[in-house]
Motif scaffolding. Structure first.
Motif, PDB file in Angstrom:
ATOM      1  N   ILE A  79       0.760  -0.889  -0.026  1.00  0.00           N
ATOM      2  CA  ILE A  79       0.350  -0.032   0.203  1.00  0.00           C
ATOM      3  C   ILE A  79       0.882   1.299  -0.147  1.00  0.00           C
ATOM      4  CG2 ILE A  79       0.006  -0.320   2.637  1.00  0.00           C
ATOM      5  CD1 ILE A  79      -3.137   1.047  -0.631  1.00  0.00           C
ATOM      6  N   THR A  83       0.468   4.226  -2.743  1.00  0.00           N
ATOM      7  CA  THR A  83      -0.014   5.335  -2.242  1.00  0.00           C
ATOM      8  C   THR A  83       0.880   6.695  -3.300  1.00  0.00           C
ATOM      9  OG1 THR A  83      -0.802   5.380  -0.364  1.00  0.00           O
ATOM     10  CG2 THR A  83      -0.127   7.077  -0.727  1.00  0.00           C
ATOM     11  N   TRP A 142      -3.705   0.592   5.267  1.00  0.00           N
ATOM     12  CA  TRP A 142      -4.239   0.369   4.608  1.00  0.00           C
ATOM     13  C   TRP A 142      -5.575   1.012   4.634  1.00  0.00           C
ATOM     14  CZ3 TRP A 142      -4.166  -1.858  -0.227  1.00  0.00           C
ATOM     15  CH2 TRP A 142      -3.020  -2.329  -0.460  1.00  0.00           C
ATOM     16  N   CYS A 146      -5.700   4.108   2.634  1.00  0.00           N
ATOM     17  CA  CYS A 146      -7.073   3.618   1.040  1.00  0.00           C
ATOM     18  C   CYS A 146      -8.013   5.632   1.268  1.00  0.00           C
ATOM     19  CB  CYS A 146      -8.169   3.001   1.882  1.00  0.00           C
ATOM     20  SG  CYS A 146      -7.260   1.648   0.965  1.00  0.00           S
ATOM     21  N   ASN A 149      -5.725   8.223  -0.560  1.00  0.00           N
ATOM     22  CA  ASN A 149      -5.618   7.716  -2.311  1.00  0.00           C
ATOM     23  C   ASN A 149      -6.503   7.668  -2.958  1.00  0.00           C
ATOM     24  OD1 ASN A 149      -3.337   6.796  -2.336  1.00  0.00           O
ATOM     25  ND2 ASN A 149      -3.531   4.995  -1.705  1.00  0.00           N
ATOM     26  N   PHE A 176     -10.075   1.153  -4.378  1.00  0.00           N
ATOM     27  CA  PHE A 176      -9.723   1.260  -2.816  1.00  0.00           C
ATOM     28  C   PHE A 176     -11.483   1.364  -1.812  1.00  0.00           C
ATOM     29  CE2 PHE A 176      -6.459   3.823  -5.408  1.00  0.00           C
ATOM     30  CZ  PHE A 176      -4.928   3.457  -4.322  1.00  0.00           C
ATOM     31  N   SER A 233     -11.853  -6.542  -4.379  1.00  0.00           N
ATOM     32  CA  SER A 233     -11.160  -5.895  -4.335  1.00  0.00           C
ATOM     33  C   SER A 233      -9.692  -7.021  -5.971  1.00  0.00           C
ATOM     34  CB  SER A 233     -10.243  -5.926  -3.240  1.00  0.00           C
ATOM     35  OG  SER A 233     -11.226  -5.625  -2.438  1.00  0.00           O
TER      36      SER A 233
END
Lengths: 249, 321
Positions: A79, A83, A142, A146, A149, A176, A233
């Protein structure tokens, strides 16, 4: 090989499907990183690393605690890479600056993973509780990243609205959101000690009693959200990269 | 314009642009030249009359009949030689007497001007010229024809009319013009040759300074014109470059979206401004930069189309610079 097949047969079919989808998504994103601009390298490598982090279930040596801990560290690195990639893309949208090269990204990723492995090697074997802590830290990172993001993706979309690829960022937004639900629900269970790892620890190592029975409804709901959001996901990442690949072709 | 007898031509049709006035005058002066030199420009003529190397007359006349003499005529001649870019010089050697008559014609005292012939007694006029022993020139003319009779001490030296190049001994043409309806006369007189010899414009004017001044003024004018032209050209190029830049932004924006303008701005600033668009190496760098950024935003097919369109626009625009 026999052990690998045995592991697969022992796995929950839902988890197995999830790992397979993450495998496909990882392959597509890795392939995407090879033929595309440098900014995409961090993003696609990050998504590829998610597969590695999820693959502990089919890892024949997964019972080694240090290796299990490593899987979760890989998930954290994943992650962070993603990012970093979206941040670079956002900077590009504002300044149109493109710098660095792919090799540096690949080597840096390998370096971070090697350093993480070294960290685990030089430290004592992590207990189940330590591994759970590492997993919780991973989920916390995460969830936080998320949200960040999603905001980045929104800003990028507004900046590049009208270009071929702009709709691809809407797809990333959805990715996301699903990952947020997946990791968020897992973190929720961990924070309230309703996760399976903690239940195992309680049963095997302590005399404590869990209050899970009192909240079984929300626990079950969170578990279902985790399962389906996790699966979707993986599917959405594979589909998004395929879509972007088609847009950029 | 002046119509004068040619006498003995020493030089004809010399390009004025290759000559320097001080040198020309110095040569004619040191060679004790007697006669006249005519400088013929597109819209004007300058006559310089020499008597034994002395510049006795300088007369300028333009197409509209505007006249200048002496210092003014010399200054104008220098200016014309420096600025006109064309023109010819002729040098005609004449006898001292005829030169004196030319001087009279150009700068002498006017006894009669545009006098209608039918209103005067020509015989008594001719008698007066003889009796008074006049030096000068009697000009008889109509709207279309002209003839001149040169006198020295009252005696005719010769006849000159339009269409001839030199002095003639026959008076028939003059008589013919005098007989035409509407004929008029001018009578110009001058001092004797000896008295004219007392005049030398070269002694009272600094020809070198007049020339240098004209050259300097012309140089300054040329520099100013050149600077103005350069500024105009620079402005024009700048306007065209701006238009080209806008065209490029529209093309890139058409394919890349609204960030296209920003990408173009960034690449232009990294490649030394919009002038890179008309520089081969600069444009290649610019295009590579735009392509690199576009790869993150649009498909390979659209990049190819965009590059083709940009190349076409630049090729078209280059022909206008």
């Amino acid at each position: 090989m026999e052990k690998f097949i045995e592991l697969i047969t022992q796995m929950n079919s839902f988890d197995l499907i999830q790992v397979i989808f993450w495998g496909l998504a990882g392959a597509i994103s890795f392939y995407f990183s090879i033929g595309n601009a440098r900014v995409w390298t961090s993003i696609s490598i990050g998504f590829f690393l998610i597969f590695l982090s999820q693959a502990y279930g089919i890892n024949p040596w997964g019972h080694y605690q240090k290796l299990t801990a490593f899987h979760y560290i890989v998930g954290t690195v994943a992650i962070m890479m993603i990012t970093h990639g979206f941040l670079e893309y956002y900077v590009f949208c504002r300044t149109f600056e493109i710098s660095g090269n792919k090799l540096v990204v690949y080597m840096s990723t390998l370096g971070i993973l090697a350093a993480s492995a070294g960290f685990l090697i030089i430290n004592p074997t992590p207990s189940p509780n330590t591994i759970r802590n590492i997993r919780m830290v991973e989920n916390a990172i995460w969830v936080f990243l998320c949200v960040m993001n999603m905001e980045l993706v929104r800003k990028i979309y507004l900046a590049i609205k009208g270009s071929d690829i702009s709709k691809g960022f809407i797809a990333f937004g959805l990715v996301f959101l699903l990952i947020f639900l997946w990791r968020g629900s897992e973190l929720y269970l961990q924070v309230f000690q309703w996760d399976r790892d903690w239940q195992d620890i309680l049963t095997l190592m302590t005399d404590e009693v869990s209050d899970i029975d009192q909240y079984m409804g929300r626990v079950e709901f969170s578990r279902e959200v985790r399962r389906y959001a996790g699966l979707l996901s993986g599917v959405s990442v594979g589909a998004t990269f395929s879509y972007i690949y088609r847009l950029l072709k | 314009m002046f119509l004068l007898p040619k006498g003995n031509p020493l030089f004809e049709n010399l390009a004025v642009t290759k000559l320097k006035l001080p040198e020309v005058l110095s040569k004619l002066s040191t060679g004790s030249f007697t006669g006249y030199s005519s400088f013929v420009f597109q819209a004007s003529t300058v006559i310089l009359v020499f008597e034994a190397g002395k510049l006795v007359s300088a007369l300028f006349e333009d197409r509209n009949g505007k006249r200048q003499n002496g210092f003014e005529a010399l200054t104008t001649l220098a200016e014309l030689m420096v600025t006109s870019g064309s023109g010819t010089m002729n040098v005609y050697k004449l006898s001292k007497d005829l030169t004196m008559c030319i001087h009279a014609l150009l700068e002498g005292e006017t006894l009669y001007k545009a006098q209608e012939l039918k209103l005067i007694d020509i015989n008594s006029l001719l008698k007066r010229i003889k009796d008074d022993q006049l030096n000068g020139c009697l000009r008889i003319y109509t709207q279309d024809h002209s003839a001149m009779i040169f006198y020295k001490e009252g005696n005719p030296l010769g006849f000159f009319h339009d269409g001839s190049s030199d002095i003639e001994t026959s008076s028939s043409e003059s008589q013919k013009i005098a007989g035409l309806p509407g004929a008029k006369i001018d009578l110009f007189t001058t001092q004797s040759v000896e008295e004219i010899m007392g005049i030398n414009l070269l002694e009272v004017t600094n020809i070198q300074k007049i020339w240098d001044n004209s050259v300097a003024i012309n140089q300054s004018e040329l520099e100013k014109t050149s600077k103005d032209r350069q500024e105009r050209d620079t402005k024009l190029v700048s306007v065209r470059l701006y238009e080209l830049e806008e065209q490029v932004k529209v093309i890139v924006g058409e394919y890349v979206g609204r960030v296209g303008r920003g990408i173009v701005d960034k690449e232009l600033s990294e490649n030394g401004g919009n002038s890179c668009l008309i520089d081969d190496a600069g444009f290649v760098k610019f295009l590579n930069g735009v392509e690199r950024a576009a790869k993150l935003l649009i498909s390979g097919t659209n990049i190819k189309l965009m590059v083709e369109k940009l190349n076409l626009a630049i090729t078209d625009a280059k022909s206008g610079f």
